[in-house]
Design a protein around this motif. Structure first.
Motif, PDB file in Angstrom:
ATOM      1  N   LYS A   1       0.691   2.121  -6.962  1.00  0.00           N
ATOM      2  CA  LYS A   1       0.280   1.187  -8.028  1.00  0.00           C
ATOM      3  C   LYS A   1      -0.847   1.744  -8.900  1.00  0.00           C
ATOM      4  O   LYS A   1      -0.787   1.660 -10.128  1.00  0.00           O
ATOM      5  CB  LYS A   1      -0.181  -0.160  -7.426  1.00  0.00           C
ATOM      6  CG  LYS A   1       0.885  -0.872  -6.590  1.00  0.00           C
ATOM      7  CD  LYS A   1       0.366  -2.185  -6.030  1.00  0.00           C
ATOM      8  CE  LYS A   1      -0.769  -2.079  -5.054  1.00  0.00           C
ATOM      9  NZ  LYS A   1      -0.444  -1.585  -3.703  1.00  0.00           N
TER      10      LYS A   1
ATOM     11  N   THR B   1      -2.928  -4.300  -8.536  1.00  0.00           N
ATOM     12  CA  THR B   1      -3.306  -5.283  -7.524  1.00  0.00           C
ATOM     13  C   THR B   1      -3.365  -4.620  -6.152  1.00  0.00           C
ATOM     14  O   THR B   1      -2.894  -3.492  -5.979  1.00  0.00           O
ATOM     15  CB  THR B   1      -2.268  -6.422  -7.476  1.00  0.00           C
ATOM     16  OG1 THR B   1      -0.992  -5.867  -7.126  1.00  0.00           O
ATOM     17  CG2 THR B   1      -2.167  -7.143  -8.814  1.00  0.00           C
TER      18      THR B   1
ATOM     19  N   ARG C   1       0.844  -1.202   0.000  1.00  0.00           N
ATOM     20  CA  ARG C   1       0.000   0.000   0.000  1.00  0.00           C
ATOM     21  C   ARG C   1       0.874   1.244   0.000  1.00  0.00           C
ATOM     22  O   ARG C   1       1.867   1.303   0.725  1.00  0.00           O
ATOM     23  CB  ARG C   1      -0.814   0.049   1.291  1.00  0.00           C
ATOM     24  CG  ARG C   1      -1.805  -1.026   1.463  1.00  0.00           C
ATOM     25  CD  ARG C   1      -2.231  -1.065   2.912  1.00  0.00           C
ATOM     26  NE  ARG C   1      -3.462  -1.790   3.093  1.00  0.00           N
ATOM     27  CZ  ARG C   1      -4.067  -1.944   4.259  1.00  0.00           C
ATOM     28  NH1 ARG C   1      -3.551  -1.415   5.355  1.00  0.00           N
ATOM     29  NH2 ARG C   1      -5.180  -2.614   4.347  1.00  0.00           N
TER      30      ARG C   1
ATOM     31  N   PHE D   1     -13.711  -6.260   5.304  1.00  0.00           N
ATOM     32  CA  PHE D   1     -12.849  -6.743   6.396  1.00  0.00           C
ATOM     33  C   PHE D   1     -13.633  -6.768   7.714  1.00  0.00           C
ATOM     34  O   PHE D   1     -13.556  -7.740   8.461  1.00  0.00           O
ATOM     35  CB  PHE D   1     -11.621  -5.833   6.564  1.00  0.00           C
ATOM     36  CG  PHE D   1     -10.408  -6.269   5.786  1.00  0.00           C
ATOM     37  CD1 PHE D   1     -10.382  -6.213   4.396  1.00  0.00           C
ATOM     38  CD2 PHE D   1      -9.264  -6.728   6.434  1.00  0.00           C
ATOM     39  CE1 PHE D   1      -9.247  -6.600   3.671  1.00  0.00           C
ATOM     40  CE2 PHE D   1      -8.129  -7.114   5.726  1.00  0.00           C
ATOM     41  CZ  PHE D   1      -8.115  -7.044   4.346  1.00  0.00           C
TER      42      PHE D   1
END
Ligand code: S3P
Length: 197
Positions: A24, A88, A20, A58
């Motif tokens: 990306k 990703t 993180r 989560f």
């Protein structure tokens, strides 16, 4: 750095992996714009499919349920978007099935940075609190150091290009990747990773 390639050849796509905060998604969008290829992001598809945020997945269903969803999204995107630029999540590389699928899909570029730099970036990113669930019960820097230590061997295992993003902005990172990824190439042999540090 050397590694055993997981696949004999890979497709013409580009995969961005990394923790993180390594950029990306930003770099992926830049590369898509410059190559004329679509950008697809695993996390975005997970959110669209689940109809809730990653933090909510989560909290409500737990990390294992998130990882199941993530694996099925990776499988589907790899099958349906050949040649694309694929962003990703930081933990997508944890599952072997994902590592194999990503390696088959295209050139894998690992965007890396040190734990303290990542902590600074994540702290400065207003989206962190809303969208990034904690991965451990530790404090930010301790969590990053611990999780990075577990994941680094997996990033190393599949990366063909390693870009140090520590002191580079997204455009420079994209330039470096374009030296190694030719969007017109349909297939290229997997080999030793190139370090861009
Ligand atoms: C995760 C990283 C996130 C997202 C989820 C889990 C991780 O993606 O997939 O919160 O395990 O590191 P980004 O790396 O895009 O923030």
């Amino acid at each position: 750095m050397s590694r055993e390639p997981m696949g004999e050849t890979n497709g013409g796509g580009l995969v961005l992996v990394g923790y993180r905060g390594t950029g990306k998604s930003t770099v992926g969008r830049l590369l898509a714009g410059r190559s004329g290829r679509p950008f697809v992001d695993v996390d975005d598809v997970i959110v669209a499919r689940a109809g809730r945020t990653i933090r909510a997945i989560f909290e409500d269903s737990g990390e294992p349920a998130f990882r199941e969803l993530e694996e099925s999204v990776v499988r589907d995107l790899v099958a349906t978007h050949p040649g694309a630029v694929l962003g990703t999540g930081g933990g997508t590389i944890l599952r072997e099935a994902n590592r194999r699928a990503l390696t088959t899909f295209g050139l894998v570029a690992w965007l890396r940075a040190d734990a303290d730099e990542l902590a600074r970036r994540l702290e400065a990113d207003s989206a962190t609190r809303e969208t990034r669930p904690s991965l451990t019960s530790k404090g930010a820097l301790e969590e990053i150091a611990e999780v990075l230590a577990v994941r680094t061997p997996f990033y190393q295992e599949i990366a063909q290009v390693v870009v140090d993003t520590q002191e580079r902005g997204p455009a420079e990172v994209a330039d470096l990747i374009l030296r190694h990824w030719s969007p017109s190439t349909v297939a290229r042999p997997a080999g030793e990773p190139h370090a861009c540090s």
